[in-house]
Design a protein around this motif. Structure first.
Motif, PDB file in Angstrom:
ATOM      1  N   SER A 214       0.597  -1.499  -0.253  1.00  0.00           N
ATOM      2  CA  SER A 214      -0.043   0.096  -0.325  1.00  0.00           C
ATOM      3  C   SER A 214       1.232   1.254  -0.256  1.00  0.00           C
ATOM      4  O   SER A 214       1.543   1.526   1.108  1.00  0.00           O
ATOM      5  N   CYS A 215       0.622   2.336  -0.795  1.00  0.00           N
ATOM      6  CA  CYS A 215       1.310   3.003  -1.001  1.00  0.00           C
ATOM      7  C   CYS A 215       0.299   4.183  -0.807  1.00  0.00           C
ATOM      8  O   CYS A 215       0.765   5.411  -1.119  1.00  0.00           O
ATOM      9  N   GLY A 216      -0.667   4.335  -0.042  1.00  0.00           N
ATOM     10  CA  GLY A 216      -1.987   5.663   0.636  1.00  0.00           C
ATOM     11  C   GLY A 216      -2.377   6.352  -1.109  1.00  0.00           C
ATOM     12  O   GLY A 216      -3.015   5.808  -1.719  1.00  0.00           O
ATOM     13  N   ARG A 217      -2.627   8.167  -0.628  1.00  0.00           N
ATOM     14  CA  ARG A 217      -2.721   8.169  -1.928  1.00  0.00           C
ATOM     15  C   ARG A 217      -1.675   9.180  -2.810  1.00  0.00           C
ATOM     16  O   ARG A 217      -2.224  10.032  -3.747  1.00  0.00           O
ATOM     17  N   THR A 218      -0.448   8.256  -3.122  1.00  0.00           N
ATOM     18  CA  THR A 218       0.775   8.998  -3.366  1.00  0.00           C
ATOM     19  C   THR A 218       0.080   9.375  -4.783  1.00  0.00           C
ATOM     20  O   THR A 218       0.461  10.098  -6.044  1.00  0.00           O
ATOM     21  N   ASP A 335      -9.187  13.526  -0.600  1.00  0.00           N
ATOM     22  CA  ASP A 335     -10.055  13.361  -0.471  1.00  0.00           C
ATOM     23  C   ASP A 335      -9.889  13.720   0.932  1.00  0.00           C
ATOM     24  O   ASP A 335     -10.037  12.366   1.607  1.00  0.00           O
ATOM     25  N   GLY A 336      -9.469  13.900   1.740  1.00  0.00           N
ATOM     26  CA  GLY A 336     -10.098  14.149   2.968  1.00  0.00           C
ATOM     27  C   GLY A 336      -8.759  13.343   3.663  1.00  0.00           C
ATOM     28  O   GLY A 336      -8.866  13.520   5.130  1.00  0.00           O
ATOM     29  N   TYR A 337      -7.628  12.721   3.199  1.00  0.00           N
ATOM     30  CA  TYR A 337      -6.294  12.187   4.261  1.00  0.00           C
ATOM     31  C   TYR A 337      -5.348  13.487   3.880  1.00  0.00           C
ATOM     32  O   TYR A 337      -5.552  14.370   2.946  1.00  0.00           O
ATOM     33  N   TRP A 338      -4.602  13.614   5.255  1.00  0.00           N
ATOM     34  CA  TRP A 338      -3.244  14.358   4.523  1.00  0.00           C
ATOM     35  C   TRP A 338      -1.891  13.474   4.018  1.00  0.00           C
ATOM     36  O   TRP A 338      -1.743  12.108   4.636  1.00  0.00           O
ATOM     37  N   ARG A 339      -1.269  14.008   3.208  1.00  0.00           N
ATOM     38  CA  ARG A 339       0.091  12.799   3.217  1.00  0.00           C
ATOM     39  C   ARG A 339       1.258  14.280   3.264  1.00  0.00           C
ATOM     40  O   ARG A 339       1.042  15.443   2.377  1.00  0.00           O
ATOM     41  N   ILE A 340       1.802  13.665   3.715  1.00  0.00           N
ATOM     42  CA  ILE A 340       3.114  14.259   4.464  1.00  0.00           C
ATOM     43  C   ILE A 340       4.839  13.324   3.828  1.00  0.00           C
ATOM     44  O   ILE A 340       4.617  12.245   4.154  1.00  0.00           O
ATOM     45  N   THR A 341       5.615  14.246   3.455  1.00  0.00           N
ATOM     46  CA  THR A 341       6.853  13.276   2.565  1.00  0.00           C
ATOM     47  C   THR A 341       7.510  14.451   2.765  1.00  0.00           C
ATOM     48  O   THR A 341       7.557  15.263   3.615  1.00  0.00           O
ATOM     49  N   VAL A 342       8.585  13.353   4.144  1.00  0.00           N
ATOM     50  CA  VAL A 342       9.645  13.642   4.714  1.00  0.00           C
ATOM     51  C   VAL A 342      11.126  12.974   3.861  1.00  0.00           C
ATOM     52  O   VAL A 342      10.718  11.788   3.003  1.00  0.00           O
ATOM     53  N   ASP A 343      11.854  13.269   3.996  1.00  0.00           N
ATOM     54  CA  ASP A 343      13.960  12.834   4.044  1.00  0.00           C
ATOM     55  C   ASP A 343      13.724  12.984   5.463  1.00  0.00           C
ATOM     56  O   ASP A 343      13.817  13.423   6.143  1.00  0.00           O
ATOM     57  N   MET A 344      14.872  11.865   4.991  1.00  0.00           N
ATOM     58  CA  MET A 344      15.973  11.042   6.100  1.00  0.00           C
ATOM     59  C   MET A 344      17.215  10.885   5.152  1.00  0.00           C
ATOM     60  O   MET A 344      17.751  10.157   4.337  1.00  0.00           O
ATOM     61  N   TRP A 345      18.192  11.015   6.663  1.00  0.00           N
ATOM     62  CA  TRP A 345      18.945  10.549   6.019  1.00  0.00           C
ATOM     63  C   TRP A 345      20.188   9.814   7.322  1.00  0.00           C
ATOM     64  O   TRP A 345      19.807   9.888   8.805  1.00  0.00           O
ATOM     65  N   LYS A 346      21.042   9.034   6.603  1.00  0.00           N
ATOM     66  CA  LYS A 346      20.966   8.317   8.186  1.00  0.00           C
ATOM     67  C   LYS A 346      22.845   7.572   7.582  1.00  0.00           C
ATOM     68  O   LYS A 346      22.444   6.591   5.871  1.00  0.00           O
ATOM     69  N   SER A 347      23.823   7.539   7.477  1.00  0.00           N
ATOM     70  CA  SER A 347      24.926   7.506   7.211  1.00  0.00           C
ATOM     71  C   SER A 347      24.610   7.346   5.872  1.00  0.00           C
ATOM     72  O   SER A 347      25.431   6.131   5.276  1.00  0.00           O
ATOM     73  N   GLY A 348      25.012   8.860   5.597  1.00  0.00           N
ATOM     74  CA  GLY A 348      24.823   8.859   4.297  1.00  0.00           C
ATOM     75  C   GLY A 348      24.173   8.045   2.938  1.00  0.00           C
ATOM     76  O   GLY A 348      24.250   8.574   1.839  1.00  0.00           O
ATOM     77  N   LYS A 349      23.310   7.856   4.012  1.00  0.00           N
ATOM     78  CA  LYS A 349      21.626   6.679   3.208  1.00  0.00           C
ATOM     79  C   LYS A 349      20.986   8.144   2.868  1.00  0.00           C
ATOM     80  O   LYS A 349      20.578   8.498   3.930  1.00  0.00           O
TER      81      LYS A 349
END
Length: 371
Positions: A214-218, A335-349
């Protein structure tokens, strides 16, 4: 070699419409190195041509050609000492280590397994992480001991456009070039990949093995991607939008027309971007500065803190510290949902996760990209 998020995200959105066509990727098999032979080196100086940097290093540096049967896998570079230019970029206080076939094959086994693990856990990954593209690259290996005494290796991956690059003579570093050039760092002592980078200009992605999850409402976000929409003057905005937007704070206004209605994407001088429908409802907010981002989202997203708490808990369950290493990239409502996009950095990835969250703060879908 820092990648453009714009190119990557545009590529992602172009293929995000059809996850049903994703195919199961073959698992990577480690490239086997059966023999290696010392290479005679010339004295060509380093040079820069069309963004290409080729470092000669020291005359005492040794290059070994590595084979799988009769096929060339790449070149093991044995720096003479820490004065070698390419070694100085790897470890401040470490030192080169001498290795043989055992260490080379251990590195390839960790390499293949690490990339497979990333492909297992993502909806989308760089295509160089997957078969068959992974096998197209030759490598340059530089082994070293890091500041903590662990044995590590820098693997320089490349597909050369011509025969005049001479990887048997030089360490190769290239600006841009897309995924014809990329590198990874492995910690052999700990058995893991610690960082990677695909060259700037990268715009080729492929589905990971999580693509059917499932990838939500992307797939239905009108404001995703970065195509150019027609610009319009401030006075062309509906009155419902104009009363919410101060003209002198605006740098650009674009109209986005779909079969059913028109939306407006407005860029502000402070770096923020907001999207409105014709009724003046704010549907989309983006801000690329970590501190300011959370402040601006609080203005338009109800219960934003509780949503961040849900994301923080989900990230923690997967081994990430979102409050320390994460950044909110964009928020929109669908459509009544929230979609929040986040970036993450960890050990160069770096990974990007698009969460779909319902009105009660529950995560109902996530779309995960490594890039």
């Amino acid at each position: 070699m820092r990648k453009h998020h714009i190119l990557f995200f545009l590529c992602l959105c172009m293929i995000a419409m059809c996850p049903a066509f994703a195919q199961t990727l073959k698992r990577l098999e480690p490239v086997t190195i059966t023999s290696m032979t010392e290479v005679k080196r010339d004295t060509i100086e380093q040079y820069d041509r069309e963004g290409r940097l080729i470092f000669r290093g020291l005359p005492e540096d040794i290059f070994y050609q590595c084979f799988n049967g009769e096929d060339t896998v790449g070149y093991l570079i044995q720096p003479a000492d820490t004065a070698s230019r390419f070694f100085q970029e790897l470890s401040k206080n470490g030192h080169p280590v001498k290795v043989g076939l055992r260490e080379l094959n251990l590195a390839e086994a960790i390499f293949a397994n690490s990339l497979d693990n990333m492909v297992d856990s993502a909806h989308q990954v760089p295509r160089c992480f997957t078969s068959l593209r992974f096998y197209d690259y030759q490598r340059q290996y530089v082994f070293y001991q890091d500041d903590f005494g662990d044995t590590c290796v820098y693997i320089n991956c490349y597909i050369l456009p011509s025969d005049d690059w001479h990887p048997e003579q030089h360490f190769i570093a290239v600006s841009d070039g897309g995924d014809y050039f990329w590198y990874a760092r492995l910690n052999l002592s700990k058995g893991k990949l610690t960082s990677y980078e695909v060259n700037e200009g990268y715009d080729e992605g492929t589905w990971g093995r999580k693509s059917r999850a499932s990838c939500g409402r992307t797939e239905v976000s009108v404001f995703d991607g970065f195509p150019t929409y027609p610009e319009i003057p401030y006075n062309s905005l509906p009155k419902t939008v104009r009363k919410l937007v101060i003209k002198k704070e605006v740098s650009q206004i674009e109209s986005i027309t779909t079969p059913s209605q028109t939306f407006y994407r407005i860029r502000f001088h402070d770096g923020s971007v907001k999207g409105y429908d014709a009724n003046g409802e704010c549907l989309f907010v983006r801000f690329d500065q970590k501190v300011s981002s959370r402040m601006i989202y609080h203005d338009v997203v109800p219960n934003f803190d509780s949503m961040l708490d849900a994301i923080d808990a989900d990230m923690a369950a997967h081994g990430y510290d979102f409050l320390r290493d994460g950044m909110v990239r964009r928020v929109n409502t669908i459509d009544g949902y929230w979609r929040i996009t986040v970036d993450m950095w960890k050990s160069g990835k770096q990974l990007m996760v698009m969460y779909t969250i319902n009105s009660t703060g529950q995560i109902i879908g996530r779309y995960i990209c490594f890039f």
